[in-house]
Design a protein around this motif. Structure first.
Motif, PDB file in Angstrom:
ATOM      1  N   MET A   1       0.761  -1.040   0.027  1.00  0.00           N
ATOM      2  CA  MET A   1       0.134  -0.145  -0.020  1.00  0.00           C
ATOM      3  C   MET A   1       0.702   1.111   0.194  1.00  0.00           C
ATOM      4  SD  MET A   1      -2.930   1.395   2.569  1.00  0.00           S
ATOM      5  CE  MET A   1      -4.105   0.166   2.240  1.00  0.00           C
ATOM      6  N   ALA A   2       0.335   2.284  -0.600  1.00  0.00           N
ATOM      7  CA  ALA A   2       0.813   3.696  -0.623  1.00  0.00           C
ATOM      8  C   ALA A   2       1.263   4.206   0.895  1.00  0.00           C
ATOM      9  CB  ALA A   2       0.264   4.403  -1.386  1.00  0.00           C
ATOM     10  N   ASP A   3       2.258   5.187   0.780  1.00  0.00           N
ATOM     11  CA  ASP A   3       2.531   5.871   2.105  1.00  0.00           C
ATOM     12  C   ASP A   3       1.446   6.791   2.622  1.00  0.00           C
ATOM     13  OD1 ASP A   3       3.838   6.456   4.519  1.00  0.00           O
ATOM     14  OD2 ASP A   3       5.202   7.699   3.630  1.00  0.00           O
ATOM     15  N   VAL A   4       0.461   6.457   2.914  1.00  0.00           N
ATOM     16  CA  VAL A   4      -0.752   7.368   3.414  1.00  0.00           C
ATOM     17  C   VAL A   4      -0.370   8.176   4.499  1.00  0.00           C
ATOM     18  CG1 VAL A   4      -3.257   7.399   3.750  1.00  0.00           C
ATOM     19  CG2 VAL A   4      -2.273   5.688   2.484  1.00  0.00           C
ATOM     20  N   THR A   5      -0.812   9.439   4.705  1.00  0.00           N
ATOM     21  CA  THR A   5      -0.762  10.186   5.683  1.00  0.00           C
ATOM     22  C   THR A   5      -2.236  10.535   6.279  1.00  0.00           C
ATOM     23  OG1 THR A   5       1.136  11.489   4.886  1.00  0.00           O
ATOM     24  CG2 THR A   5      -0.329  12.611   6.816  1.00  0.00           C
ATOM     25  N   TRP A   6      -2.646   9.772   7.243  1.00  0.00           N
ATOM     26  CA  TRP A   6      -3.878   9.651   8.054  1.00  0.00           C
ATOM     27  C   TRP A   6      -4.124  10.987   8.950  1.00  0.00           C
ATOM     28  CZ3 TRP A   6      -7.341   6.619   5.907  1.00  0.00           C
ATOM     29  CH2 TRP A   6      -6.552   5.358   5.331  1.00  0.00           C
ATOM     30  N   GLU A   7      -5.443  11.424   8.847  1.00  0.00           N
ATOM     31  CA  GLU A   7      -5.962  12.479   9.808  1.00  0.00           C
ATOM     32  C   GLU A   7      -6.319  11.656  11.109  1.00  0.00           C
ATOM     33  OE1 GLU A   7      -5.795  15.807   9.043  1.00  0.00           O
ATOM     34  OE2 GLU A   7      -5.056  15.374   7.236  1.00  0.00           O
ATOM     35  N   ASP A   8      -6.497  12.494  12.089  1.00  0.00           N
ATOM     36  CA  ASP A   8      -6.927  12.081  13.328  1.00  0.00           C
ATOM     37  C   ASP A   8      -8.466  11.400  12.980  1.00  0.00           C
ATOM     38  OD1 ASP A   8      -4.869  12.652  14.946  1.00  0.00           O
ATOM     39  OD2 ASP A   8      -5.868  14.608  15.303  1.00  0.00           O
ATOM     40  N   PRO A   9      -8.875  10.314  13.966  1.00  0.00           N
ATOM     41  CA  PRO A   9     -10.240   9.790  13.415  1.00  0.00           C
ATOM     42  C   PRO A   9     -11.349  10.699  13.589  1.00  0.00           C
ATOM     43  CG  PRO A   9      -8.797   8.414  15.054  1.00  0.00           C
ATOM     44  CD  PRO A   9      -8.051   9.652  14.718  1.00  0.00           C
ATOM     45  N   PHE A  10     -12.348  10.846  12.968  1.00  0.00           N
ATOM     46  CA  PHE A  10     -13.702  11.326  13.007  1.00  0.00           C
ATOM     47  C   PHE A  10     -14.598  10.495  13.651  1.00  0.00           C
ATOM     48  CE2 PHE A  10     -17.728  12.425  11.773  1.00  0.00           C
ATOM     49  CZ  PHE A  10     -17.936  13.729  12.275  1.00  0.00           C
ATOM     50  N   CYS A  11     -15.135  10.628  15.059  1.00  0.00           N
ATOM     51  CA  CYS A  11     -15.968  10.011  15.650  1.00  0.00           C
ATOM     52  C   CYS A  11     -17.308  10.636  15.897  1.00  0.00           C
ATOM     53  CB  CYS A  11     -15.397   9.353  16.629  1.00  0.00           C
ATOM     54  SG  CYS A  11     -13.526   8.275  16.764  1.00  0.00           S
ATOM     55  N   GLY A  12     -18.405   9.875  15.457  1.00  0.00           N
ATOM     56  CA  GLY A  12     -19.843  10.166  16.220  1.00  0.00           C
ATOM     57  C   GLY A  12     -20.031   9.608  17.377  1.00  0.00           C
ATOM     58  N   GLU A  13     -20.988  10.055  18.020  1.00  0.00           N
ATOM     59  CA  GLU A  13     -21.148   9.663  19.245  1.00  0.00           C
ATOM     60  C   GLU A  13     -21.865   7.931  19.102  1.00  0.00           C
ATOM     61  OE1 GLU A  13     -23.745  11.771  21.877  1.00  0.00           O
ATOM     62  OE2 GLU A  13     -23.122  13.800  21.050  1.00  0.00           O
ATOM     63  N   GLY A  14     -21.195   7.176  19.639  1.00  0.00           N
ATOM     64  CA  GLY A  14     -21.697   5.692  19.643  1.00  0.00           C
ATOM     65  C   GLY A  14     -21.772   4.981  18.224  1.00  0.00           C
ATOM     66  N   ASN A  15     -20.944   5.724  17.632  1.00  0.00           N
ATOM     67  CA  ASN A  15     -20.647   5.203  15.955  1.00  0.00           C
ATOM     68  C   ASN A  15     -19.311   4.806  15.817  1.00  0.00           C
ATOM     69  OD1 ASN A  15     -23.403   5.616  15.299  1.00  0.00           O
ATOM     70  ND2 ASN A  15     -23.131   7.829  15.004  1.00  0.00           N
ATOM     71  N   ASN A  16     -18.962   4.316  14.545  1.00  0.00           N
ATOM     72  CA  ASN A  16     -17.497   3.685  14.378  1.00  0.00           C
ATOM     73  C   ASN A  16     -16.951   5.200  14.003  1.00  0.00           C
ATOM     74  OD1 ASN A  16     -17.735   1.003  14.247  1.00  0.00           O
ATOM     75  ND2 ASN A  16     -18.653   0.876  12.277  1.00  0.00           N
ATOM     76  N   CYS A  17     -15.559   5.163  14.148  1.00  0.00           N
ATOM     77  CA  CYS A  17     -14.793   6.340  13.688  1.00  0.00           C
ATOM     78  C   CYS A  17     -14.053   5.975  12.352  1.00  0.00           C
ATOM     79  CB  CYS A  17     -13.487   6.269  14.823  1.00  0.00           C
ATOM     80  SG  CYS A  17     -14.319   6.646  16.427  1.00  0.00           S
ATOM     81  N   PHE A  18     -14.104   7.091  11.608  1.00  0.00           N
ATOM     82  CA  PHE A  18     -13.536   7.020  10.196  1.00  0.00           C
ATOM     83  C   PHE A  18     -12.232   7.842  10.403  1.00  0.00           C
ATOM     84  CE2 PHE A  18     -17.939   6.042   9.786  1.00  0.00           C
ATOM     85  CZ  PHE A  18     -17.921   4.954   9.030  1.00  0.00           C
ATOM     86  N   ARG A  19     -11.530   7.523   9.322  1.00  0.00           N
ATOM     87  CA  ARG A  19     -10.210   8.312   9.214  1.00  0.00           C
ATOM     88  C   ARG A  19      -9.939   8.721   7.569  1.00  0.00           C
ATOM     89  NH1 ARG A  19      -5.048   6.368  12.003  1.00  0.00           N
ATOM     90  NH2 ARG A  19      -4.554   8.407  11.850  1.00  0.00           N
ATOM     91  N   LEU A  20      -9.560   9.696   7.328  1.00  0.00           N
ATOM     92  CA  LEU A  20      -9.252  10.343   5.942  1.00  0.00           C
ATOM     93  C   LEU A  20      -7.920  10.377   5.846  1.00  0.00           C
ATOM     94  CD1 LEU A  20     -11.885  13.100   5.782  1.00  0.00           C
ATOM     95  CD2 LEU A  20     -12.246  11.120   4.745  1.00  0.00           C
ATOM     96  N   GLY A  21      -7.415  10.235   4.479  1.00  0.00           N
ATOM     97  CA  GLY A  21      -5.964  10.356   4.385  1.00  0.00           C
ATOM     98  C   GLY A  21      -5.669  10.537   2.710  1.00  0.00           C
ATOM     99  N   THR A  22      -4.455  10.892   2.517  1.00  0.00           N
ATOM    100  CA  THR A  22      -3.995  11.087   1.275  1.00  0.00           C
ATOM    101  C   THR A  22      -2.598  10.643   1.114  1.00  0.00           C
ATOM    102  OG1 THR A  22      -3.028  13.211   2.177  1.00  0.00           O
ATOM    103  CG2 THR A  22      -5.197  13.189   1.191  1.00  0.00           C
ATOM    104  N   ASP A  23      -2.245  10.523  -0.052  1.00  0.00           N
ATOM    105  CA  ASP A  23      -0.575  10.152  -0.411  1.00  0.00           C
ATOM    106  C   ASP A  23      -0.047  10.977  -1.300  1.00  0.00           C
ATOM    107  OD1 ASP A  23      -1.632   9.273  -3.049  1.00  0.00           O
ATOM    108  OD2 ASP A  23      -1.793   7.286  -2.684  1.00  0.00           O
ATOM    109  N   ALA A  24       1.340  10.962  -1.641  1.00  0.00           N
ATOM    110  CA  ALA A  24       2.100  11.858  -2.473  1.00  0.00           C
ATOM    111  C   ALA A  24       1.538  11.821  -3.918  1.00  0.00           C
ATOM    112  CB  ALA A  24       3.409  11.480  -2.409  1.00  0.00           C
ATOM    113  N   ALA A  25       0.793  10.487  -4.263  1.00  0.00           N
ATOM    114  CA  ALA A  25       0.369  10.451  -5.811  1.00  0.00           C
ATOM    115  C   ALA A  25      -1.002  11.057  -6.080  1.00  0.00           C
ATOM    116  CB  ALA A  25       0.218   9.151  -5.854  1.00  0.00           C
TER     117      ALA A  25
END
Length: 63
Positions: A1-25
């Motif tokens: 997998m590419a070298d991804v830079t992940w943001e801090d998790p975004f979490c809703g109350e009582g829900n799963n947490c999601f992360r957004l990321g980007t790579d150099a490409a």
């Protein structure tokens, strides 16, 4: 997998947490926190469009 830079998790109350990321490409990534090895991947432009559409209410019917 590419070298991804992940943001801090975004979490809703009582829900799963999601992360957004980007790579150099110029790819954007969305993953469930802790499952970053299985992300959805598209261009940064597509990720930007998705986020702006959600913020504009395009997914409100899912809530």
């Amino acid at each position: 997998m590419a070298d991804v830079t992940w943001e801090d998790p975004f979490c809703g109350e009582g829900n799963n947490c999601f992360r957004l990321g980007t790579d150099a490409a110029g790819n954007g990534y969305i993953a469930v926190n802790g499952q970053e090895d299985h992300p959805l991947t598209d261009s940064i432009a597509a990720l930007r469009t998705l986020i702006l559409s959600i913020k504009a209410g395009a997914a409100d019917h899912l809530l």
